[in-house]
Design a protein around this motif. Structure first.
Motif, short mmCIF file in Angstrom:
data_model
loop_
_atom_site.label_atom_id
_atom_site.label_comp_id
_atom_site.label_asym_id
_atom_site.label_seq_id
_atom_site.Cartn_x
_atom_site.Cartn_y
_atom_site.Cartn_z
N THR A 19 -13.85 -1.64 -28.74
CA THR A 19 -15.13 -1.93 -28.39
C THR A 19 -15.47 -1.44 -26.97
N HIS A 53 -6.42 -6.82 -34.63
CA HIS A 53 -6.40 -5.66 -34.23
C HIS A 53 -6.03 -5.96 -32.46
N SER A 54 -6.01 -7.20 -32.23
CA SER A 54 -5.61 -7.43 -30.81
C SER A 54 -4.20 -7.11 -30.65
N THR A 111 -17.59 -10.00 -29.23
CA THR A 111 -16.12 -10.58 -29.95
C THR A 111 -15.12 -9.62 -29.69
N GLY A 112 -15.52 -8.14 -30.20
CA GLY A 112 -14.75 -7.22 -29.96
C GLY A 112 -14.14 -6.88 -28.72
N GLY A 142 -13.48 -2.41 -33.69
CA GLY A 142 -12.08 -2.49 -33.27
C GLY A 142 -11.75 -2.25 -31.89
N GLY A 187 -19.28 -3.84 -37.33
CA GLY A 187 -17.81 -3.66 -37.52
C GLY A 187 -16.94 -4.43 -38.12
N THR A 234 -18.13 -6.54 -33.36
CA THR A 234 -16.85 -6.90 -33.88
C THR A 234 -16.04 -5.54 -34.05
#
Ligand code: NAD
Ligand code: ZN
Ligand code: ZN
Length: 371
Positions: free
Chosen positions: A266, A41-42, A287-288, A264, A195, A262
């Motif tokens: 956030t 996703h990044s 983390t997201g 996508g 997520g 997490t």
């Protein structure tokens, strides 16, 4: 040499495949023929403009594996034919962070956003019509060939499948480490994972490995919830409200020991939901990523202080890639870590944009390009 790769010309934009020029490796560099790259996703954050980068066009991809085809002069440790997984953060081994075992925070991580060589913000290896093309995380795994710093490459045995090992370059270590290293889950705990994408599914695996008794997966997409149950979640819900209620009912009203975010895209509100789901002295791991200009998380400062809760950011699962990627390879070869079933759909390089559409449609745990 020439290489075809998927670039974003300006953001928001859509990946398109173009033919670029790739420089030969210089000292401390290798050129790699890509075998596979995950769609994280990044990369979509870059495409959508959530994350602005230093130079456009930028050639995407940071979760990849391939075969070394050329080695720079006076470059030790690598030879033609070596199989490598890339780490999305380069590790210099010498900076303060590397020296302290925090290799994920290596100063070379600055290249994640500049797209240049990790050690020189003005130096690029890809170009299009004579103008520099940024390399995502100094890598650009959405290219048939790429030239990278050896600080970004981890060698692996040649008999292992790079088509699935590529996921160790970001998603697996990021999610697994969020549970094992950042949340420090231990046996018997109750953990919420918010997520279930390529990252969250590995947070589920990590929490299961660490011995969590209750792993509550949250995702609005039914396929994700069903998948989480196959990877070790004990229950799955479509909302955080339901998961929070169940976590409290399992813990005599206290709340989850850990909640791992997490999602996508956030937002502060997601983090606040996870924060309110944890018990006193519990940990909320974030983390997201969302829009880089977002500011603010609506949590109660009183709750933070008096309940002694911990809000913990996590980059690459707080791992040391040079040590932890081989560790995860061992877990995979010994049958304890699932990688193959993480790959829901494979794509050709020309189908990258479709892969991200499918990610948004909730169709994939991970989509993977096979070259
Ligand atoms: N910190 C790091 O080192 C690091 C590394 C890689 C990726 N990331 C980030 O992690 C996030 C997840 O990446 P991914 O590749 O797994 O994305 P993904 O799109 O594959 O998965 C995200 C999941 O979140 C779900 N979701 C959306 N809204 C939700 C909500 N309100 N509650 C619960 N679930 C919800 C989606 O249905 C989807 O299944 C992204 O923001 C990505 O940029 C961070
Ligand atoms: Zn990633
Ligand atoms: Zn370093």
């Amino acid at each position: 040499m020439k290489t075809r790769g998927a670039v974003i010309r300006s953001a928001p934009g859509r990946f398109e495949v173009v033919e670029m020029d790739l420089d030969a490796p210089r000292r401390g560099e290798i050129t790699v023929k890509m075998v596979a790259s995950g769609l994280c996703h990044s990369d979509d954050h870059v495409a959508k403009g959530d994350h602005a980068v230093g130079v456009y066009p930028i050639c995407g991809g940071h979760e990849g594996a391939g075969v070394v085809v050329d080695v720079g002069p006076e470059t030790t440790g690598f030879a033609e034919g070596d199989h490598v997984i890339f780490s999305f953060v380069a590790g210099c081994g010498k900076c303060r962070w590397c020296a302290k075992g925090l290799q994920n925070l290596c100063d070379r991580g600055a290249a994640i956003m500049t797209g240049s060589r990790p050690e020189d913000p003005t130096s690029f290896r890809l170009s299009l019509d004579g103008a520099p093309v940024a390399q995502t995380c100094g890598l650009s795994t959405f290219s048939e060939y790429t030239t990278v710093s050896t600080d970004s490459a981890i060698k692996v045995d040649k008999d292992l499948p790079l088509e699935t090992l590529c996921l160790l370059g970001c998603g697996v270590g990021t999610g697994w480490g969020a549970a094992v290293n950042s949340a420090q889950v231990y046996p018997g705990q109750t953990v919420i994972v918010m997520g279930i994408g390529g990252i969250g599914i590995n947070a589920v695996q990590g929490a299961a490995h660490a011995g969590a008794a209750h792993i509550l997966a949250v995702d609005p997409v039914a396929f994700k919830r069903d998948s989480a149950l196959k990877f070790g979640a004990t229950q799955a819900f479509s909302t955080m409200e339901e998961a929070t209620d169940v976590a409290r009912s399992l813990t005599n009203g206290q709340g989850a020991d850990a909640a791992i975010v997490t999602v996508g895209v956030t937002t502060g509100d997601h983090i606040a939901q996870a924060f309110s789901a944890i018990r006193k002295a519990g940990v909320c791991v974030v983390t997201g990523l969302g829009k880089m200009t977002d500011v603010g998380i609506p949590i109660s400062p009183m709750e933070l202080t008096l309940y002694q809760k911990r809000l913990q950011g996590s980059l690459f699962g707080a791992s040391a890639p040079s040590a932890d990627i081989p560790w995860l390879v061992d877990l995979y070869t010994s049958g304890k870590l699932e990688l193959d079933a993480l790959v829901t759909t494979t794509y050709t390089l020309d189908e990258v944009a479709q892969g991200f559409d499918d990610m948004h449609a909730g169709k994939n745990l991970r989509g993977v390009i096979r070259f």
